[in-house]
Structure formats: structure tokens, C-alpha cells
Design a protein around this motif. Structure first.
Motif, PDB file in Angstrom:
ATOM      1  N   ALA A  58     -14.162   8.785  26.119  1.00  0.00           N
ATOM      2  CA  ALA A  58     -13.282   9.590  25.270  1.00  0.00           C
ATOM      3  C   ALA A  58     -13.173  11.031  25.765  1.00  0.00           C
ATOM      4  N   ASP A  59     -12.865  11.197  27.045  1.00  0.00           N
ATOM      5  CA  ASP A  59     -12.737  12.534  27.622  1.00  0.00           C
ATOM      6  C   ASP A  59     -11.530  13.254  27.042  1.00  0.00           C
ATOM      7  N   GLU A  60     -11.713  14.520  26.660  1.00  0.00           N
ATOM      8  CA  GLU A  60     -10.628  15.295  26.065  1.00  0.00           C
ATOM      9  C   GLU A  60      -9.411  15.330  26.972  1.00  0.00           C
ATOM     10  N   GLY A  61      -8.232  15.271  26.344  1.00  0.00           N
ATOM     11  CA  GLY A  61      -6.985  15.364  27.089  1.00  0.00           C
ATOM     12  C   GLY A  61      -6.534  14.083  27.744  1.00  0.00           C
ATOM     13  N   THR A  62      -7.397  13.053  27.795  1.00  0.00           N
ATOM     14  CA  THR A  62      -7.004  11.783  28.394  1.00  0.00           C
ATOM     15  C   THR A  62      -6.507  10.833  27.306  1.00  0.00           C
ATOM     16  N   ILE A  63      -5.653   9.914  27.705  1.00  0.00           N
ATOM     17  CA  ILE A  63      -5.121   8.932  26.757  1.00  0.00           C
ATOM     18  C   ILE A  63      -5.899   7.631  26.918  1.00  0.00           C
ATOM     19  N   PRO A  64      -6.478   7.112  25.839  1.00  0.00           N
ATOM     20  CA  PRO A  64      -7.233   5.860  25.958  1.00  0.00           C
ATOM     21  C   PRO A  64      -6.324   4.710  26.359  1.00  0.00           C
ATOM     22  N   THR A  65      -6.894   3.718  27.012  1.00  0.00           N
ATOM     23  CA  THR A  65      -6.114   2.535  27.379  1.00  0.00           C
ATOM     24  C   THR A  65      -5.992   1.579  26.206  1.00  0.00           C
ATOM     25  N   SER A  66      -6.979   1.603  25.302  1.00  0.00           N
ATOM     26  CA  SER A  66      -6.902   0.743  24.124  1.00  0.00           C
ATOM     27  C   SER A  66      -7.857   1.234  23.047  1.00  0.00           C
ATOM     28  N   VAL A  67      -7.544   0.872  21.808  1.00  0.00           N
ATOM     29  CA  VAL A  67      -8.438   1.071  20.677  1.00  0.00           C
ATOM     30  C   VAL A  67      -8.549  -0.267  19.945  1.00  0.00           C
ATOM     31  N   GLN A  68      -9.786  -0.680  19.676  1.00  0.00           N
ATOM     32  CA  GLN A  68     -10.020  -1.979  19.041  1.00  0.00           C
ATOM     33  C   GLN A  68     -10.586  -1.791  17.635  1.00  0.00           C
ATOM     34  N   PHE A  69      -9.967  -2.437  16.656  1.00  0.00           N
ATOM     35  CA  PHE A  69     -10.407  -2.394  15.269  1.00  0.00           C
ATOM     36  C   PHE A  69     -10.888  -3.782  14.861  1.00  0.00           C
ATOM     37  N   SER A  70     -12.055  -3.846  14.243  1.00  0.00           N
ATOM     38  CA  SER A  70     -12.603  -5.123  13.785  1.00  0.00           C
ATOM     39  C   SER A  70     -12.968  -5.028  12.312  1.00  0.00           C
ATOM     40  N   LEU A  71     -12.703  -6.089  11.565  1.00  0.00           N
ATOM     41  CA  LEU A  71     -13.084  -6.137  10.152  1.00  0.00           C
ATOM     42  C   LEU A  71     -13.050  -7.579   9.679  1.00  0.00           C
ATOM     43  N   THR A  72     -13.668  -7.815   8.526  1.00  0.00           N
ATOM     44  CA  THR A  72     -13.607  -9.109   7.864  1.00  0.00           C
ATOM     45  C   THR A  72     -12.941  -8.916   6.508  1.00  0.00           C
ATOM     46  N   SER A  73     -11.916  -9.717   6.250  1.00  0.00           N
ATOM     47  CA  SER A  73     -11.193  -9.615   4.991  1.00  0.00           C
ATOM     48  C   SER A  73     -11.961 -10.360   3.904  1.00  0.00           C
ATOM     49  N   THR A  74     -12.421  -9.651   2.898  1.00  0.00           N
ATOM     50  CA  THR A  74     -13.161 -10.279   1.804  1.00  0.00           C
ATOM     51  C   THR A  74     -12.238 -11.161   0.973  1.00  0.00           C
ATOM     52  N   SER A  75     -11.035 -10.695   0.727  1.00  0.00           N
ATOM     53  CA  SER A  75     -10.049 -11.447  -0.045  1.00  0.00           C
ATOM     54  C   SER A  75      -8.999 -12.030   0.893  1.00  0.00           C
ATOM     55  N   ALA A  76      -8.380 -13.124   0.434  1.00  0.00           N
ATOM     56  CA  ALA A  76      -7.307 -13.725   1.205  1.00  0.00           C
ATOM     57  C   ALA A  76      -6.078 -12.816   1.190  1.00  0.00           C
ATOM     58  N   LEU A  77      -5.347 -12.794   2.313  1.00  0.00           N
ATOM     59  CA  LEU A  77      -4.128 -12.007   2.429  1.00  0.00           C
ATOM     60  C   LEU A  77      -2.957 -12.936   2.700  1.00  0.00           C
ATOM     61  N   SER A  78      -1.848 -12.693   2.049  1.00  0.00           N
ATOM     62  CA  SER A  78      -0.703 -13.581   2.172  1.00  0.00           C
ATOM     63  C   SER A  78       0.526 -12.836   2.675  1.00  0.00           C
ATOM     64  N   GLY A  79       1.193 -13.428   3.666  1.00  0.00           N
ATOM     65  CA  GLY A  79       2.434 -12.854   4.149  1.00  0.00           C
ATOM     66  C   GLY A  79       3.533 -12.938   3.126  1.00  0.00           C
ATOM     67  N   SER A  80       3.458 -13.933   2.256  1.00  0.00           N
ATOM     68  CA  SER A  80       4.474 -14.082   1.210  1.00  0.00           C
ATOM     69  C   SER A  80       4.446 -12.921   0.236  1.00  0.00           C
ATOM     70  N   SER A  81       3.268 -12.281   0.117  1.00  0.00           N
ATOM     71  CA  SER A  81       3.122 -11.107  -0.762  1.00  0.00           C
ATOM     72  C   SER A  81       3.193  -9.799   0.013  1.00  0.00           C
ATOM     73  N   SER A  82       3.553  -9.906   1.304  1.00  0.00           N
ATOM     74  CA  SER A  82       3.619  -8.727   2.185  1.00  0.00           C
ATOM     75  C   SER A  82       2.293  -7.983   2.218  1.00  0.00           C
ATOM     76  N   ASP A  83       1.185  -8.744   2.184  1.00  0.00           N
ATOM     77  CA  ASP A  83      -0.137  -8.113   2.256  1.00  0.00           C
ATOM     78  C   ASP A  83      -0.342  -7.464   3.624  1.00  0.00           C
ATOM     79  N   SER A  84      -1.151  -6.412   3.640  1.00  0.00           N
ATOM     80  CA  SER A  84      -1.383  -5.677   4.880  1.00  0.00           C
ATOM     81  C   SER A  84      -2.773  -5.060   4.892  1.00  0.00           C
ATOM     82  N   ILE A  85      -3.188  -4.666   6.086  1.00  0.00           N
ATOM     83  CA  ILE A  85      -4.442  -3.950   6.301  1.00  0.00           C
ATOM     84  C   ILE A  85      -4.089  -2.542   6.770  1.00  0.00           C
ATOM     85  N   THR A  86      -4.718  -1.530   6.180  1.00  0.00           N
ATOM     86  CA  THR A  86      -4.448  -0.140   6.549  1.00  0.00           C
ATOM     87  C   THR A  86      -5.711   0.495   7.123  1.00  0.00           C
TER      88      THR A  86
END
Length: 419
Positions: A36-64
Motif C-alpha cells: 500500500a505505497d502512497e501514491g500508487t494504485i492497487p491492482t485489486s482489493v478483496q472483500f470477504s464476508l459471510t451473510s448471516t441472513s439470506a439475500l434475494s435478488g427479487s427484493s433487490s437485496d445488496s451488500i454495502t
């Protein structure tokens, strides 16, 4: 009555569940490269999580996912891969709503099961890392797990001082372009803006001022130094009413400045301003203060970071003007990556040491040219990347040749230094 109370408690319990919600779990964030050197642009950022509740596309559910500091260059679509990939649960559903907020929306007709782990690896729309020492943390939530998980460790940016050495690099006493082990010496019209480099989305102009000594043979002052750089979008011509620009200028007479009298939000060595309209008669100009270290991306559609060397920095002794810390403006775009720094006039030594502060100036180092053949202007012509114009011919004192100084500060063929 008992039945009514029972239904009441059930309704209340369901209401509390909706209001308070649960939380996602198993959260983590990783950046690549991990330094994470200052001024450089990272090649990727990885986010990991486990959804406790079910999410449905029919309800337009999302993760923020919300960052504590800007990590995205702009609002809009983001390219991410995701796990599990089967079924295309999030296909086409990644976007940023600000420079700190990322949203992953479940595709219509798809579902994230309760207790399902998901991983997003994002590779586009990433902003340059902020000034060294900035700690970025995250919070995560979803439309079903509405209680945010906060304080998720991201990364702390690393202060480099500068990606390459800014040692002045003078051979002789006029502006010198160092390119690997080659150099070219040139001089420019004093006090007039000259186009150094032009790309399809940015133009870099400069002006020079004269030094202390008159050269009788040449009929001019012996030294020239850069005192001003202007970066402008294609529409912000000298007389154009449209477009945006950023102006960086060295403060004059630094040898007379009392550091204790500098206002808290003033830069020590630079005057920086940004504006709309023509450079000669702008419709709006705003002074950039030292508390604004990352400029908005929309200004030039480039990442712009301002850095001041700390008195406690390991490189402070080689990046100061007298006792005043040097300051740099670092610019990263799709075709060009460069930095402009305040520097003492190291040409003056010994009993003339005071002149090194009096004639403090700007140096420029181009760190990366991603498509050299697409560049236009004086510098590409000096380097033989474009046919040389009559104006550039008139500026050349010594054409591109092997540097006489074996300690040239730029040895990478992608590195070009102007001093």
C-alpha cells in the motif's frame, strides 16, 4: 385475551428483528500489493464476508461496504470477480455510490443463502493510495443484516518520500532532461508558458526564471529554473472559457521566510490553485490549502496527491530547502505518471549556499510513460519520440547524449527527470 397477547408478542418480536437486524460475519479486506505505497494504485482489493441472513435478488437485496477514506476514483460501475461464481449471483451488480461506498447487488432471480460466504475481488475504479500513514478501515452491512460491522482492518499506507530520487540532477546550469543514462540540455523563454507534454486528456505547461549569474558570451543569465507548472484539461486553453486546470508555483524568496509566521493551512514552499475556464482569465479560482492532500478526481480526471516531507522522515535531509521541508505534487493518469517537487538550487554551494534557498525551484520527474508514442510536445521531441519542431530545435543546447554524470538519479528507462 391470551391469544391476542401472544400474537402481539410475535408481531413485536418480528418488528424488532426488522428494526435491529443481524450482522454479517467473517469479514476481512485485503489489498494487492499489500505494501500500500502512497501514491500508487492497487491492482485489486478483496472483500470477504459471510451473510448471516439470506439475500434475494427479487427484493433487490445488496451488500454495502464503506471505507473510512476514499479508495475509489469515482462513482460508477466496478469490475469485480466473486465467489461463489456459480449461478452469476452478482453479475453486473457492482458499483460505487461515492469514493468511499461500494455496493454489490444480488442479481434478479438469484439468492445468497443464509450463512453463505462471499468474496469480491475488485480491479477497476480504484484510487491511488493516500499519503503515507493513513489507516483505512471498513464497515460492512446488507439490506437484511442491517447492523453494521465496523472497524474492519484494511491497510495503512506506506510513506515512500518519493518513488524515485529527486536529487536535482544538474549537469551544467540550464534545464536538463535525464532519461535513463541519457540526457539533453535545453533552455526556454523566460517567464512564458511552454508546453512540455500533451496527451489526449492532459496538457502540462511550464515556465522558467533566471538565476544569479550573467553569461557574457551567451548574452543571458547562466541558469534557468522551473518556477511554475500548469496542468490543464484539453478544453482549458489559454483563452478557452471551458475546462479545468491546476497551477503549481514555487514560493519566491524562501530565504526570507520565517517558518513560524506561515499560516496553519499554507504550504511551506508551494502556491497551488485550481480553477475553471481560461488560465489567463479564469471564471473561478480556488487556492488549495495544505489540509487538502488528495484533490478531487473530477478536476483533471487524474489522481493528484500532495505530499510534504516530514522533519522525522528518514529522507528529510535530502528533501529540504535549507530547513524547510520539500513538497511534491504527485499525478497519476492512464498515460502518464509524474511528480513535481520543490527543490533547492544545489548548483550553489559553499559561500553561495544561501543562493540555493533563494533560487529554490521546481523539478519534475516522469515516473511512467505507458504509451510514449502517444505523447506530444517539447519533451517527446527532445527524446526522439516525435519529429522535432523548429521551436524545440531553438531550445536545445545539448541534444540527447550519454550523461556525463554517472550518478544520474534516474536509471529506469521509464523514468525521466527534469531539473
Amino acid at each position: 385475551m391470551a391469544i391476542g397477547m401472544a400474537f402481539g408478542f410475535i408481531f413485536l418480536a418480528q418488528l424488532c428483528k426488522i428494526v435491529t437486524g443481524g450482522s454479517v460475519s467473517g469479514t476481512s479486506v485485503a489489498v494487492t500489493p499489500s505494501t500500500a505505497d502512497e501514491g500508487t494504485i492497487p491492482t485489486s482489493v478483496q472483500f470477504s464476508l459471510t451473510s448471516t441472513s439470506a439475500l434475494s435478488g427479487s427484493s433487490s437485496d445488496s451488500i454495502t461496504i464503506t471505507a473510512s477514506h476514499p479508495i475509489w476514483s469515482a462513482t460508477g460501475v466496478v469490475t469485480c470477480t466473486f465467489t461463489p461464481a456459480a449461478g452469476g449471483i452478482f453479475t453486473g451488480g457492482f458499483a460505487t455510490t461515492s469514493t468511499t461506498v461500494f455496493v454489490a447487488t444480488v442479481k434478479s432471480g438469484k439468492t445468497v443463502n443464509s450463512g453463505q460466504a462471499v468474496v469480491f475481488t475488485c480491479t477497476t475504479n480504484l484510487a491511488a493510495h493516500l499519503t503515507g500513514g493513513t489507516t483505512v478501515t471498513f464497515s460492512m452491512t446488507s439490506t437484511q443484516d442491517t447492523t453494521p460491522v465496523t472497524g474492519i482492518t484494511g491497510w495503512t499506507t506506506v510513506s515512500l518520500g518519493l518513488p524515485v530520487s529527486f536529487s536535482g540532477g544538474f549537469v551544467g546550469s540550464d534545464p536538463v532532461a535525464h532519461f535513463g543514462d541519457m540526457q539533453a540540455e535545453f533552455e526556454l523563454p523566460v517567464g512564458k508558458l511552454t508546453t512540455l507534454i500533451t496527451t489526449d486528456n492532459l496538457e502540462v505547461l511550464c515556465s522558467v526564471f533566471e538565476g544569479a549569474y550573467w553569461n557574457t558570451e551567451r548574452g543571458s543569465f547562466q541558469e534557468q529554473w522551473f518556477d511554475r507548472f500548469i496542468l490543464k484539461t484539453p478544453h482549458s486553453g489559454l483563452a478557452s472559457p471551458q475546462g479545468r486546470f491546476l497551477e503549481i508555483e514555487i514560493k519566491r524568496d524562501l530565504h526570507e521566510i520565517n517558518m513560524s509566521t506561515i499560516p496553519p493551512k499554507e504550504f511551506f514552499t508551494l502556491d497551488i490553485s485550481m480553477g475553471y475556464g481560461s488560465i489567463s482569465d479564469s471564471s473561478y479560482v480556488s487556492k488549495v490549502t495544505s489540509d487538502l492532500r488528495v484533490l478531487p478526481f473530477w478536476l483533471l480526471e487524474h489522481d493528484v496527491i500532495i505530499h510534504r516531507f516530514s522533519h522525522t522522515s528518514r529522507s528529510y535531509k535530502s528533501h529540504r530547502i535549507g530547513t524547510i521541508p520539500s513538497e511534491c505534487v504527485y499525478v497519476h493518469g492512464s498515460l502518464l505518471e509524474f511528480a513535481m517537487c520543490s527543490r533547492p538550487a544545489d548548483y550553489y554551494t559553499g559561500q553561495l549556499r544561501e543562493l540555493s534557498v533563494k533560487y529554490a525551484h521546481l523539478d519534475m520527474t516522469i515516473l511512467n510513460m505507458k504509451d510514449p508514442g502517444a505523447l506530444r510536445g517539447l519533451l517527446p521531441e527532445l527524446l526522439g519520440l516525435q519529429p522535432i519542431s523548429e521551436f524545440t530545435k531553438s531550445c536545445i543546447k545539448e541534444p540527447l547524449r550519454l550523461a556525463t554524470n554517472s550518478n544520474s538519479s534516474c536509471t529506469d528507462k521509464q523514468g525521466l527527470q527534469l531539473a
